[in-house]
Design a protein around this motif. Structure first.
Motif, PDB file in Angstrom:
ATOM      1  N   ILE A   1      -3.072  -9.088   3.585  1.00 38.83           N
ATOM      2  CA  ILE A   1      -2.803  -8.537   2.254  1.00 38.83           C
ATOM      3  C   ILE A   1      -3.359  -7.115   2.169  1.00 38.83           C
ATOM      4  O   ILE A   1      -4.231  -6.728   2.956  1.00 38.83           O
ATOM      5  N   PRO A   2      -2.843  -6.296   1.238  1.00 40.21           N
ATOM      6  CA  PRO A   2      -3.047  -4.832   1.297  1.00 40.21           C
ATOM      7  C   PRO A   2      -4.466  -4.336   1.500  1.00 40.21           C
ATOM      8  O   PRO A   2      -4.674  -3.423   2.297  1.00 40.21           O
TER       9      PRO A   2
ATOM     10  N   LEU B   1       0.238  -0.877   6.574  1.00 40.16           N
ATOM     11  CA  LEU B   1       1.041  -1.164   5.390  1.00 40.16           C
ATOM     12  C   LEU B   1       2.449  -0.600   5.524  1.00 40.16           C
ATOM     13  O   LEU B   1       3.408  -1.157   4.986  1.00 40.16           O
ATOM     14  N   GLY B   2       2.576   0.502   6.244  1.00 39.04           N
ATOM     15  CA  GLY B   2       3.874   1.132   6.412  1.00 39.04           C
ATOM     16  C   GLY B   2       4.717   0.540   7.521  1.00 39.04           C
ATOM     17  O   GLY B   2       5.891   0.891   7.669  1.00 39.04           O
TER      18      GLY B   2
ATOM     19  N   GLY C   1       5.068  -9.875  -0.804  1.00 38.66           N
ATOM     20  CA  GLY C   1       5.238  -9.495  -2.204  1.00 38.66           C
ATOM     21  C   GLY C   1       4.218  -8.457  -2.626  1.00 38.66           C
ATOM     22  O   GLY C   1       4.537  -7.504  -3.358  1.00 38.66           O
ATOM     23  N   ARG C   2       2.988  -8.607  -2.159  1.00 39.81           N
ATOM     24  CA  ARG C   2       1.948  -7.621  -2.436  1.00 39.81           C
ATOM     25  C   ARG C   2       2.243  -6.304  -1.710  1.00 39.81           C
ATOM     26  O   ARG C   2       2.181  -5.221  -2.288  1.00 39.81           O
TER      27      ARG C   2
ATOM     28  N   VAL D   1       3.901  -6.250  10.658  1.00 30.61           N
ATOM     29  CA  VAL D   1       3.200  -7.197   9.779  1.00 30.61           C
ATOM     30  C   VAL D   1       3.946  -8.528   9.741  1.00 30.61           C
ATOM     31  O   VAL D   1       3.335  -9.605   9.848  1.00 30.61           O
ATOM     32  N   VAL D   2       5.269  -8.480   9.609  1.00 35.22           N
ATOM     33  CA  VAL D   2       6.068  -9.708   9.561  1.00 35.22           C
ATOM     34  C   VAL D   2       5.950 -10.478  10.868  1.00 35.22           C
ATOM     35  O   VAL D   2       5.823 -11.713  10.867  1.00 35.22           O
ATOM     36  N   ALA D   3       5.974  -9.778  11.999  1.00 41.25           N
ATOM     37  CA  ALA D   3       5.868 -10.444  13.306  1.00 41.25           C
ATOM     38  C   ALA D   3       4.529 -11.167  13.438  1.00 41.25           C
ATOM     39  O   ALA D   3       4.469 -12.328  13.876  1.00 41.25           O
TER      40      ALA D   3
END
Length: 209
Positions: A172-173, A181-182, A102-103, A187-189
């Motif tokens: 988180i960011p 971030l891109g 979400g962030r 990130v999900v993995a």
């Protein structure tokens, strides 16, 4: 009549505040936080400089409020997940995912400006960060307590909430580079692996039944 007038003023301020924050986010995409001026924000939001300074003390306060809005929006989504009625383990993992993604999705467009933003607001941000994290930790403790009651989680594991917050802080960011971030897929993995490990650390095993 006076209460009506006060209500109108509050509504107008909230509308102006949202427009100003939207303008700030859009201008960070275009210019970056450092080059963005309050004149730019006023023009983009369609308000006067006076209106901005009535609502935000400084450019840094505006940037901090932009971060605060992201955190508040994500927390509202986490609360919705927590109250969904799904099994506790599913809700816990979904909350941890939403806390990160979400962030990330809200700031990704101005990822290259995040370092400038955090550099400018760091002292004030650090002062507020504990309160932000504690609110999220309390929500996780609630889910853990419900999972203990339903038999999904081991007794005595509500204290793991703080560790779950610390573990997911790595995603988180402000902890990620613009390149990271891109790359949401990566990130999900990584987040999947982390949350699975966290859930397994509190899950009740067959031998404990």
């Amino acid at each position: 009549m006076q209460l009506y007038t006060i209500g109108v003023l509050v509504a107008e301020n909230l509308t102006s505040q949202e427009a100003i924050l939207d303008a700030c986010d859009a201008l960070m995409v275009r210019y970056g936080f450092r080059k963005m001026s309050m004149d730019d924000v006023a023009k983009k939001a369609g308000v006067s400089r006076r209106t901005i300074y009535n609502l935000f003390r400084s450019k840094e306060d505006l940037g901090l409020s932009s971060i605060g809005r992201v955190v508040s929006q994500v927390f509202a989504e986490m609360e919705e997940i927590a109250g969904s009625g799904a099994p506790s383990a599913e809700r816990l993992q979904a909350c941890l995912h939403q806390r990160v993604l979400g962030r990330l999705r809200r700031v990704r467009d101005y990822a290259s400006s995040l370092d400038e933003l955090f550099e400018a607001v760091r002292p004030a941000y650090l002062a507020r960060r504990r309160e932000m994290f504690e609110r999220e930790s309390a929500l996780l403790r609630r889910i853990l307590a419900e999972g203990i009651e339903s038999g999904e989680f081991r007794p005595g594991t509500t204290g793991f909430a703080d560790s779950m917050i610390l573990a997911t802080n790595a995603f988180i960011p402000y902890s990620l580079s613009p390149a990271e971030l891109g790359d949401e897929i990566e990130v999900v993995a990584r987040l999947d692996r982390m949350t699975e490990l966290l859930i397994s650390s509190v899950a009740k095993t067959a031998s404990e039944d």
